[in-house]
Design a protein around this motif. Structure first.
Motif, PDB file in Angstrom:
ATOM      1  N   GLU A   8      58.838 -30.600 100.795  1.00 25.95           N
ATOM      2  CA  GLU A   8      59.315 -31.745  99.974  1.00 25.95           C
ATOM      3  C   GLU A   8      58.518 -31.853  98.834  1.00 25.95           C
ATOM      4  O   GLU A   8      58.835 -32.545  97.732  1.00 25.95           O
ATOM      5  N   HIS A   9      57.240 -30.912  99.105  1.00 27.65           N
ATOM      6  CA  HIS A   9      56.718 -31.196  97.496  1.00 27.65           C
ATOM      7  C   HIS A   9      57.093 -30.230  96.301  1.00 27.65           C
ATOM      8  O   HIS A   9      56.969 -30.249  95.435  1.00 27.65           O
ATOM      9  N   VAL A  10      58.268 -29.513  96.517  1.00 24.09           N
ATOM     10  CA  VAL A  10      58.548 -28.892  95.899  1.00 24.09           C
ATOM     11  C   VAL A  10      60.701 -29.565  95.797  1.00 24.09           C
ATOM     12  O   VAL A  10      61.562 -28.678  94.724  1.00 24.09           O
ATOM     13  N   GLN A  11      60.807 -29.870  96.748  1.00 26.49           N
ATOM     14  CA  GLN A  11      62.437 -30.792  95.775  1.00 26.49           C
ATOM     15  C   GLN A  11      62.085 -32.192  94.850  1.00 26.49           C
ATOM     16  O   GLN A  11      61.628 -32.660  95.133  1.00 26.49           O
ATOM     17  N   VAL A  43      55.218 -34.712  88.476  1.00 31.24           N
ATOM     18  CA  VAL A  43      54.507 -34.133  89.723  1.00 31.24           C
ATOM     19  C   VAL A  43      53.156 -34.815  89.911  1.00 31.24           C
ATOM     20  O   VAL A  43      52.107 -35.784  89.139  1.00 31.24           O
ATOM     21  N   SER A  44      53.216 -35.211  91.177  1.00 30.42           N
ATOM     22  CA  SER A  44      52.583 -36.364  91.842  1.00 30.42           C
ATOM     23  C   SER A  44      51.367 -35.961  93.437  1.00 30.42           C
ATOM     24  O   SER A  44      51.698 -36.668  94.497  1.00 30.42           O
ATOM     25  N   THR A  45      51.273 -34.489  93.565  1.00 29.54           N
ATOM     26  CA  THR A  45      49.948 -34.680  94.137  1.00 29.54           C
ATOM     27  C   THR A  45      49.035 -33.769  93.146  1.00 29.54           C
ATOM     28  O   THR A  45      48.917 -33.224  92.284  1.00 29.54           O
ATOM     29  N   ALA A  46      48.341 -34.590  93.971  1.00 30.51           N
ATOM     30  CA  ALA A  46      46.445 -33.917  93.970  1.00 30.51           C
ATOM     31  C   ALA A  46      45.872 -32.659  94.742  1.00 30.51           C
ATOM     32  O   ALA A  46      44.919 -32.385  94.884  1.00 30.51           O
ATOM     33  N   SER A  47      47.071 -32.709  95.865  1.00 36.58           N
ATOM     34  CA  SER A  47      46.209 -31.688  97.493  1.00 36.58           C
ATOM     35  C   SER A  47      46.778 -30.299  96.396  1.00 36.58           C
ATOM     36  O   SER A  47      45.671 -29.455  96.804  1.00 36.58           O
ATOM     37  N   TRP A  49      46.593 -27.707  94.211  1.00 34.09           N
ATOM     38  CA  TRP A  49      46.174 -27.161  92.207  1.00 34.09           C
ATOM     39  C   TRP A  49      47.208 -26.700  91.342  1.00 34.09           C
ATOM     40  O   TRP A  49      47.140 -26.311  90.812  1.00 34.09           O
ATOM     41  N   TYR A  50      48.271 -25.913  93.130  1.00 30.45           N
ATOM     42  CA  TYR A  50      49.083 -25.282  92.034  1.00 30.45           C
ATOM     43  C   TYR A  50      50.428 -25.566  91.798  1.00 30.45           C
ATOM     44  O   TYR A  50      51.355 -25.088  91.246  1.00 30.45           O
ATOM     45  N   ALA A  51      50.613 -27.092  92.624  1.00 28.89           N
ATOM     46  CA  ALA A  51      51.582 -27.681  92.519  1.00 28.89           C
ATOM     47  C   ALA A  51      52.138 -27.851  90.660  1.00 28.89           C
ATOM     48  O   ALA A  51      53.542 -27.544  89.728  1.00 28.89           O
ATOM     49  N   ARG A  52      50.922 -28.395  89.788  1.00 26.33           N
ATOM     50  CA  ARG A  52      51.996 -28.142  88.131  1.00 26.33           C
ATOM     51  C   ARG A  52      51.533 -27.084  87.555  1.00 26.33           C
ATOM     52  O   ARG A  52      53.239 -27.255  86.701  1.00 26.33           O
ATOM     53  N   PHE A  57      56.623 -23.582  84.997  1.00 22.61           N
ATOM     54  CA  PHE A  57      56.943 -22.771  85.536  1.00 22.61           C
ATOM     55  C   PHE A  57      58.392 -22.381  85.049  1.00 22.61           C
ATOM     56  O   PHE A  57      59.420 -22.587  84.041  1.00 22.61           O
ATOM     57  N   LEU A  58      58.852 -23.564  86.531  1.00 16.64           N
ATOM     58  CA  LEU A  58      60.407 -24.325  86.849  1.00 16.64           C
ATOM     59  C   LEU A  58      60.584 -24.812  86.091  1.00 16.64           C
ATOM     60  O   LEU A  58      62.567 -24.470  85.234  1.00 16.64           O
TER      61      LEU A  58
END
Length: 78
Positions: A8-11, A43-47, A49-52, A57-58
């Protein structure tokens, strides 16, 4: 896509990631017409670090692919 295939972090549309807006503009140039695209996302996650960086990139990859499709269509119609 199969339910549960992506975390769900990338959906797109999840509580952690979503595309907010896409804006296209045409600019007349000496050589022809330039198409620009601006994509806004959240992007709404702080846990993670690589999400942003992954989202950046995407999003960039998507914009580039979309512009190539539009350029091919425009060049094929002339």
């Amino acid at each position: 896509m199969k339910d549960g295939a992506l975390d769900e972090h990338v959906q797109i549309g999840s509580a952690y990631f979503d595309v907010l807006d896409t804006e296209y503009s045409l600019n007349l140039e000496r050589e022809g017409t330039e198409l620009r695209v601006r994509l806004s996302y959240r992007v709404s996650t702080a846990s993670n670090w690589y999400a942003r960086p992954i989202a950046e990139f995407l999003a960039g990859n998507f914009e580039e692919a979309a512009l190539k499709v539009y350029a091919h269509r425009a060049q094929s119609s002339t």
